[in-house]
Each structure stands twice: as structure tokens, then as C-alpha cells.
Design a protein around this motif. Structure first.
Motif, short mmCIF file in Angstrom:
data_model
loop_
_atom_site.label_atom_id
_atom_site.label_comp_id
_atom_site.label_asym_id
_atom_site.label_seq_id
_atom_site.Cartn_x
_atom_site.Cartn_y
_atom_site.Cartn_z
N SER A 254 -9.12 8.18 57.31
CA SER A 254 -8.53 9.35 57.95
C SER A 254 -9.17 10.64 57.45
N LEU A 255 -9.55 10.66 56.18
CA LEU A 255 -10.20 11.85 55.63
C LEU A 255 -11.57 12.08 56.25
N VAL A 256 -12.29 11.00 56.52
CA VAL A 256 -13.60 11.13 57.17
C VAL A 256 -13.46 11.82 58.51
N ASP A 257 -12.49 11.37 59.31
CA ASP A 257 -12.25 11.98 60.63
C ASP A 257 -11.87 13.45 60.49
N LEU A 258 -11.03 13.76 59.50
CA LEU A 258 -10.58 15.14 59.30
C LEU A 258 -11.75 16.04 58.92
N PHE A 259 -12.54 15.62 57.93
CA PHE A 259 -13.65 16.47 57.47
C PHE A 259 -14.69 16.69 58.56
N LEU A 260 -14.97 15.67 59.36
CA LEU A 260 -15.96 15.84 60.42
C LEU A 260 -15.44 16.76 61.52
N SER A 261 -14.14 16.67 61.82
CA SER A 261 -13.58 17.57 62.85
C SER A 261 -13.63 19.02 62.37
N MET A 262 -13.40 19.24 61.08
CA MET A 262 -13.47 20.59 60.53
C MET A 262 -14.91 21.09 60.43
N ALA A 263 -15.82 20.20 60.05
CA ALA A 263 -17.22 20.60 59.86
C ALA A 263 -17.86 21.04 61.17
N ARG A 264 -17.33 20.55 62.30
CA ARG A 264 -17.89 20.93 63.61
C ARG A 264 -17.39 22.30 64.08
N SER A 265 -16.38 22.83 63.40
CA SER A 265 -15.80 24.11 63.80
C SER A 265 -16.60 25.27 63.22
N PRO A 266 -16.89 26.30 64.02
CA PRO A 266 -17.61 27.47 63.50
C PRO A 266 -16.84 28.21 62.42
#
Length: 358
Positions: A254-266
Motif C-alpha cells: 500500500s505504501l508503494v502505491d501511495l508514494f508513486l501517486s504522490m511522486a506524480r503530483s507537481p
């Protein structure tokens, strides 16, 4: 009740194609994606009182058929998606009976998965205007949604997460000016309750509750790339760092999904963002399989800091390194053939990379 049902049957025979599967004289739930007809609004309810009568008749039954109840909950949510229709249905207490405290969650039919699913989808359909939002906040629906996050049906749990994310976003956007900082008093009331629930779940000893919260956060960050998401991150960053260090094995995916969703945000793309410290820590603490998935996603991002990319590349090349080392000295393995042109890729020593102050 019988007259209302006959009236409704005649109505749906005009609205829905005859080819759709019928259950108990009702169209299948998939048909509701085309309902109500565009531009119908309040006029639809006024010209077809049987719609409201049928909804009330089913909701007042002591032991309704779960399939029919599920259909009616979805139908009510669709009808109430218009504010004028919401007010019309509220006068007859249809909305309160469908989504209020005394509604389906307090009845025996709630044990049926289709009813819980119908309730969540109906509430989600309805949540399109301030009146519906305020009703859900005041009616006790928020506690029901919190409970449904952990539903035994993955479909219901996922739908509850999406509904909770939508309520959180709706709350923020309704009082956007309140979020000028990270103080608790600056969050709108509904958003404050959801954030408190998030923090409580993340600090609990339950990995399942933490995972539910991570999925909610992932949905929020995926659907929003606005400045207030950074305020939310400041609230939870320390707790997530603690989970990484102590419970990474149980919440890693779940953390992997969270960090990648945040990393894609400007909002978090700047190299000075505190997100990257947590990402670097995750690459260090997560199971190799989970760390590999995170590293692969990071390497696809243009604005990921170079230091983090190199750390991720080291993780992805570990298997290659193991294979290369196995063949590095063929004298130890008589009869083996050295692979053609096998060389180790040269990666800068991590000690030479600028520190992320972990």
C-alpha cells in the motif's frame, strides 16, 4: 404500494431497453448508468410520482428483498443527485430513510453484500451538491463509511474508500480558504473528522486499518494535485516514517502505491520536498520485491531526484549483480561457460551521492 409498483413498471418499460435483464420486475442495476434521462430533473419526479412512492414503499418494508432494496438505494442516489430532486425527496423523507441513521445500516438486510454495495453507490451518486454533502455529514453516514472501509467484500471496501475520498475532497473545496496552514483548527469540520480517523488508523496496531488508510490517501492524491495536499502530507509524514521503520513488511504494498501517486503530483515534484526523504527510506526498508516495484515506478518519473533514482537503480540491478558474481570466477566452477560479454554496470558509489538526511 401495488399501484405504485405497476406505475413504475410501466415507466421503466418506456425508459429501459427490453433486452436488459429484469430482476423481480426491475431493470438490472447496470441500466441505472443511463438514468435519469438527461435534463429531466424535478419534472421527472413530479410527472412520475410512482418513483417516489416505490422508493418509500420498499424502504418502509421490515424485511425487503435485498436485490430490490439494493436497486432502490442506487435509484434514490441517482434521483437525489440533483439538488432540486434531493429537496423533493427529502420532503417525503426518502433520503433520510435510505441514507440516514435509521436506514438500511440498522436493518437485517444490511448483512447482504448487495445492500451494502447499493448503499455506498447510492450515496456516491448523490454526493454532487452541498445539500447532499451536509446531509451525509450530519446523518451519521460518515461512521458507516468508516466501518465499510474494512468490509469483508473487497468491492464494498473499495467503493467505501472512493466515497470517503470524495467526501474529504468535497469538504476541502467547500471551504478552501480555511487551509492556509497545517493547524488542526484550519481544516473544515468534515475533513477534520476524516483526518483524525486517518491518523488514528495509522497509529493503531492493526495493519489492515493502516492499509485502508493508505488506500484512501492514494485515492485522494491521485484525484488532486492542489496545494492543500501538501498540508495533508505534513500531518501524516512522521507517522508514515514510523510505520516504514517498524511495520514495513505488513504495509509495504500500500505504501508503494501511495508514494508513486504522490511522486506524480507537481506539488511534490520539487527536489526539496520532504516526500523524497520518505521515499528513500522506503527503498531501504521495504521488502526487495516491494522496493523493486517502487524503484521501477520512480525511474519512469522525469522529476525524481537523481540520488533517489540511483538508489532505485541499485535495487533493480541486485539480481544482475548476483548472477554476475556467480560467474566472476569460472575457475571455481569447472566446466561452466562464461556468458558472452557479461560485465557489471558501473554505478556511482552511493557514498558519493548527496545525503538525503535520513
Amino acid at each position: 404500494r401495488k399501484a405504485a409498483r405497476e406505475c413504475f413498471k410501466k415507466y421503466i418499460s418506456r425508459v429501459f431497453p427490453k433486452t436488459h435483464t429484469r430482476v423481480h420486475g426491475l431493470p438490472s442495476s447496470s441500466c441505472l448508468g443511463h438514468f435519469p434521462p438527461p435534463g429531466s430533473g424535478l419534472l421527472l419526479l413530479e410527472e412520475n410520482p410512482c418513483l417516489t412512492e416505490l422508493v418509500l414503499a420498499v424502504l418502509r418494508q421490515e424485511g425487503p428483498n435485498p436485490t430490490i432494496l439494493s436497486f432502490v438505494l442506487r435509484l434514490t442516489g441517482l434521483l437525489a443527485a440533483s439538488e432540486s430532486c434531493f429537496q423533493h425527496l427529502q420532503q417525503g423523507e426518502a433520503v433520510r430513510m435510505a441514507f440516514g441513521e435509521a436506514g438500511p445500516p440498522s436493518g437485517a438486510a444490511w448483512e447482504d453484500t448487495s445492500v451494502r454495495s447499493g448503499w455506498v453507490q447510492g450515496a456516491h451518486n448523490m454526493l454532487r451538491h452541498p445539500s447532499a454533502f451536509q446531509f451525509l455529514c450530519d446523518s451519521g453516514a460518515l461512521e458507516t463509511i468508516f466501518t465499510l472501509q474494512g468490509d469483508r467484500s473487497l468491492f464494498v471496501a473499495s467503493a467505501a474508500n472512493r466515497l470517503l475520498a470524495r467526501m474529504f475532497i468535497f469538504s476541502i473545496r467547500s471551504e478552501r480558504s480555511c487551509l492556509s496552514g497545517a493547524a488542526d483548527c484550519e481544516w473544515p469540520p468534515c475533513a477534520r473528522r476524516i483526518v483524525s480517523h486517518l491518523e488514528e488508523s495509522l497509529r493503531s496496531c492493526s495493519a489492515s486499518r493502516a492499509n485502508h488508510s493508505f488506500k484512501l490517501l492514494t485515492t485522494v492524491f491521485e484525484q488532486n494535485q492542489e496545494a492543500w495536499t501538501e498540508v495533508l502530507w505534513f500531518r501524516i509524514a512522521v507517522t508514515i516514517k514510523s510505520l516504514l521503520e517498524e511495520e514495513s513488511a505488513r504495509v509495504g504494498h500500500s505504501l508503494v502505491d501511495l508514494f508513486l501517486s504522490m511522486a506524480r503530483s507537481p506539488v511534490f515534484s520539487g527536489h526539496e520536498s520532504s516526500l523524497w526523504e520518505s521515499v528513500a527510506l522506503a527503498l531501504k526498508c521495504l521488502h526487495p520485491t516491494q522496493a523493486g516495484l517502487l524503484a521501477l515506478g520512480l525511474l519512469k518519473l522525469e522529476k525524481c531526484p537523481q540520488a533517489v533514482k540511483i538508489q532505485g537503480l541499485h535495487i533493480l540491478l541486485r539480481p544482475v549483480d548476483c548472477v554476475a558474481r556467480a560467474f566472476s570466477d569460472s575457475s571455481e566452477f569447472p566446466g561452466t561457460i562464461r556468458p558472452w560479454g557479461l560485465t557489471l554496470l558501473s554505478i556511482p558509489n552511493p557514498s558519493g551521492i548527496p545525503s538525503l538526511n535520513l
